[in-house]
Design a protein around this motif. Structure first.
Motif, mmCIF file in Angstrom:
data_model
loop_
_atom_site.group_PDB
_atom_site.id
_atom_site.type_symbol
_atom_site.label_atom_id
_atom_site.label_comp_id
_atom_site.label_asym_id
_atom_site.label_seq_id
_atom_site.Cartn_x
_atom_site.Cartn_y
_atom_site.Cartn_z
ATOM 1 N N PHE A 19 29.880 -0.588 6.555
ATOM 2 C CA PHE A 19 28.458 -0.512 6.224
ATOM 3 C C PHE A 19 27.582 -0.905 7.412
ATOM 4 O O PHE A 19 26.539 -0.311 7.648
ATOM 5 N N ASN A 20 27.990 -1.921 8.162
ATOM 6 C CA ASN A 20 27.217 -2.361 9.325
ATOM 7 C C ASN A 20 27.721 -1.620 10.556
ATOM 8 O O ASN A 20 28.874 -1.764 10.956
ATOM 9 N N LEU A 21 26.818 -0.844 11.173
ATOM 10 C CA LEU A 21 27.198 -0.001 12.300
ATOM 11 C C LEU A 21 26.946 -0.671 13.652
ATOM 12 O O LEU A 21 26.950 0.001 14.683
ATOM 13 N N ALA A 22 26.741 -1.982 13.658
ATOM 14 C CA ALA A 22 26.491 -2.675 14.918
ATOM 15 C C ALA A 22 27.690 -2.629 15.851
ATOM 16 O O ALA A 22 27.554 -2.785 17.066
ATOM 17 N N VAL A 23 28.874 -2.424 15.300
ATOM 18 C CA VAL A 23 30.098 -2.287 16.086
ATOM 19 C C VAL A 23 30.733 -0.947 15.763
ATOM 20 O O VAL A 23 30.826 -0.551 14.594
ATOM 21 N N GLU A 24 31.174 -0.252 16.799
ATOM 22 C CA GLU A 24 31.884 1.003 16.609
ATOM 23 C C GLU A 24 33.365 0.775 16.900
ATOM 24 O O GLU A 24 33.725 0.310 17.979
ATOM 25 N N HIS A 25 34.198 1.074 15.925
ATOM 26 C CA HIS A 25 35.639 0.872 16.057
ATOM 27 C C HIS A 25 36.324 2.173 16.478
ATOM 28 O O HIS A 25 36.066 3.231 15.902
ATOM 29 N N ARG A 26 37.203 2.065 17.471
ATOM 30 C CA ARG A 26 38.037 3.195 17.879
ATOM 31 C C ARG A 26 39.499 2.751 17.908
ATOM 32 O O ARG A 26 40.099 2.577 18.962
ATOM 33 N N PRO A 27 40.080 2.553 16.723
ATOM 34 C CA PRO A 27 41.463 2.066 16.664
ATOM 35 C C PRO A 27 42.466 3.129 17.096
ATOM 36 O O PRO A 27 42.195 4.335 17.063
ATOM 37 N N GLU A 28 43.634 2.643 17.486
ATOM 38 C CA GLU A 28 44.729 3.549 17.826
ATOM 39 C C GLU A 28 45.250 4.243 16.579
ATOM 40 O O GLU A 28 45.571 5.438 16.594
ATOM 41 N N LEU A 29 45.332 3.484 15.490
ATOM 42 C CA LEU A 29 45.779 4.009 14.200
ATOM 43 C C LEU A 29 44.970 3.353 13.088
ATOM 44 O O LEU A 29 44.580 2.175 13.212
ATOM 45 N N ILE A 30 44.753 4.089 12.011
ATOM 46 C CA ILE A 30 44.190 3.521 10.801
ATOM 47 C C ILE A 30 45.240 3.640 9.699
ATOM 48 O O ILE A 30 45.803 4.719 9.474
ATOM 49 N N VAL A 31 45.508 2.534 9.039
ATOM 50 C CA VAL A 31 46.431 2.534 7.903
ATOM 51 C C VAL A 31 45.607 2.304 6.646
ATOM 52 O O VAL A 31 45.027 1.229 6.456
ATOM 53 N N ASP A 32 45.520 3.327 5.808
ATOM 54 C CA ASP A 32 44.788 3.242 4.543
ATOM 55 C C ASP A 32 45.773 2.755 3.486
ATOM 56 O O ASP A 32 46.486 3.536 2.853
ATOM 57 N N ALA A 33 45.823 1.429 3.315
ATOM 58 C CA ALA A 33 46.890 0.794 2.539
ATOM 59 C C ALA A 33 46.627 0.889 1.042
ATOM 60 O O ALA A 33 45.484 0.845 0.582
ATOM 61 N N THR A 34 47.724 0.965 0.286
ATOM 62 C CA THR A 34 47.631 0.985 -1.171
ATOM 63 C C THR A 34 48.333 -0.203 -1.815
ATOM 64 O O THR A 34 48.162 -0.431 -3.016
ATOM 65 N N CYS A 35 49.128 -0.951 -1.048
ATOM 66 C CA CYS A 35 49.897 -2.052 -1.619
ATOM 67 C C CYS A 35 50.312 -3.004 -0.506
ATOM 68 O O CYS A 35 50.134 -2.724 0.688
ATOM 69 N N ALA A 36 50.881 -4.137 -0.904
ATOM 70 C CA ALA A 36 51.290 -5.149 0.064
ATOM 71 C C ALA A 36 52.336 -4.613 1.038
ATOM 72 O O ALA A 36 52.329 -4.958 2.228
#
Length: 441
Positions: A19-36
């Protein structure tokens, strides 16, 4: 099953932002997790690659860019289970406060949520958590029973006063420095509703309201939560006519006590400060608690937050604030009453040691450098009334250095946090945050 997203793939841009766009993230990978298990796999993957781990749910409180990191999205882990007999809730790592409120309300119970129900419950609680029931019951972090957390070694641990007590102390107030929380159990409270809303005053009585509020806030019981928002509204036809192009003083209130007559008397004292352009104070079911601050939720914005804690807010402090935050100020200012249970130690000690504040002062600017400079001038002018501390939940992207982070803690507590960090995360894998560096680094 988790989804792994790489730069250039269709979902990458949507999932790397909050929601806050003050920082722009450029990760190597994004993991959209569903469980532990997804979180465990993501942390181990980051360890194998020698890169840091970031965690993002709603992204209301960004800190540093997650560039080159494995960024774990927790929003799909959002189950909430309420045990009304024990008055507790099990909250998964990606649940918002809205989900917790709605699960607890049918039982006449409420969590210690923040002013915006759309904020993630876990991140808020790790930072301490000060909402509209805090003066009565304390910090959200004071009322955690346990965490389930994935630590830097990829282990999934139960952390409580009985199991891993040092880590339990650190996580309650120490932010996201010690692992990725997959679930937590928190206390709930018998608060089915509040007398709440806001009284909005025009610029003609701005200073009178500030001075009157200072007198009033010094006398109210712990069951009354309050804050003052000072804001210049744009001269925009989309704005309500009573607010358009005006400087408005919002006094936000939430009385949670059983003696509603007392609550109404306290509100009437504020109404006598001057004519209101808006008056929404009424009996509210707890499910409508977010309407009191009605913080924006639809359009992401870049917000640059800074805060200081105040010893008091007397008439001199009110005059100083009026000088710097009146009509024409190019930033938003919130003065929030603390005290009450926030000044008392937790039943189970935690890292929140700076409990001597009577008020917090938060100033939020847009990205314009000149506006941020004027915001800083306001905070400098208010420092004679300050404790010297800050509060982690209210810190912004300009205050991520170790020296800035340390202001939120007693020196001995910050040193202890660094020792625990060295024992649990010696390589500082969890550094995409308001970082507590390991001792020796």
């Amino acid at each position: 099953m988790s989804i792994v997203i790489r730069p250039g793939e269709p979902e990458y841009d949507a999932l790397r932002s909050g929601f806050n766009l003050a920082v722009e993230h450029r990760p190597e990978l994004i993991v959209d997790a569903t469980c532990a298990a997804d979180v465990v796999a993501a942390v181990r993957l980051a360890s194998d690659r020698g890169v840091p781990v970031g965690v993002l749910n709603t992204g209301h409180g960004p800190s540093v860019p997650a560039d080159g990191a494995v960024l774990i999205r927790t929003g799909r882990m959002s189950t909430v289970d309420v045990d009304p007999a024990r008055r507790v809730a099990r909250v998964e790592g990606g649940a918002s406060w809205r989900a917790v409120i709605e699960a607890a309300a049918p039982h006449g119970l409420a969590p210690l949520n923040g002013t915006s129900p759309h904020v993630g419950a876990v991140g808020y609680t790790l930072g301490g958590g000060v909402g509209l029931l805090a003066r009565r019951f304390g910090f959200a972090a004071d009322h955690v029973r346990w965490f389930d957390v994935v630590t830097a070694d990829g282990a999934h641990r139960r952390v409580s006063a009985e199991e891993n007590p040092d880590l339990f102390w650190a996580m309650r107030g120490g932010g996201g420095n010690f692992g990725v929380v997959t679930a937590m159990e928190i206390d709930l409270f018998a608060v089915p509703g509040v007398l709440g809303g806001e009284l909005c005053f025009g610029p003609e009585v701005f200073e009178d309201v500030l001075h009157g509020y200072a007198r009033w806030a010094a006398e109210v019981p712990d069951t009354m939560a309050s804050s003052v928002l000072l804001l210049d509204y744009p001269d925009d036809p989309a704005m309500p006519p009573e607010l358009r192009g005006r400087h408005i003083t919002h006094v936000r209130l939430a009385y949670s006590g059983d003696n509603r007559a007392e609550g109404h008397r306290l509100v009437e004292r504020l109404r006598r400060l001057g004519p209101r352009v808006v008056d929404t104070v009424r009996e509210l079911p707890y499910t409508e608690i977010g309407s009191i601050h009605h913080e924006p939720v639809d359009v992401p914005v870049p917000a640059f937050d800074r805060n200081i804690m105040l010893r008091d807010f007397d008439q001199d402090a009110a005059a100083t604030l009026a000088k710097h935050a009146g009509p024409g100020a190019p930033y938003l200012v919130e003065l929030r009453a603390w005290g009450g249970a926030l000044s008392r130690p937790a039943a189970v000690p935690n890292a929140i040691g700076r409990r001597d504040a009577a008020f917090s002062l938060l100033a939020i600017s847009d990205p314009d450098v000149a506006n941020r400079t004027r915001r800083d001038a306001l905070l400098t002018a208010m420092r004679p009334y300050a404790t010297g501390a800050t509060f982690p939940n209210f810190s912004g992207v300009e205050d991520t250095s170790p020296d800035a982070v340390s202001l939120a803690y007693h020196p001995d507590d910050f040193a202890r946090l660094r020792r625990i960090k060295a024992a649990t995360d010696p390589d500082n894998v969890f550094r995409i945050n308001f970082n507590v560096p390991p001792e020796g680094r």
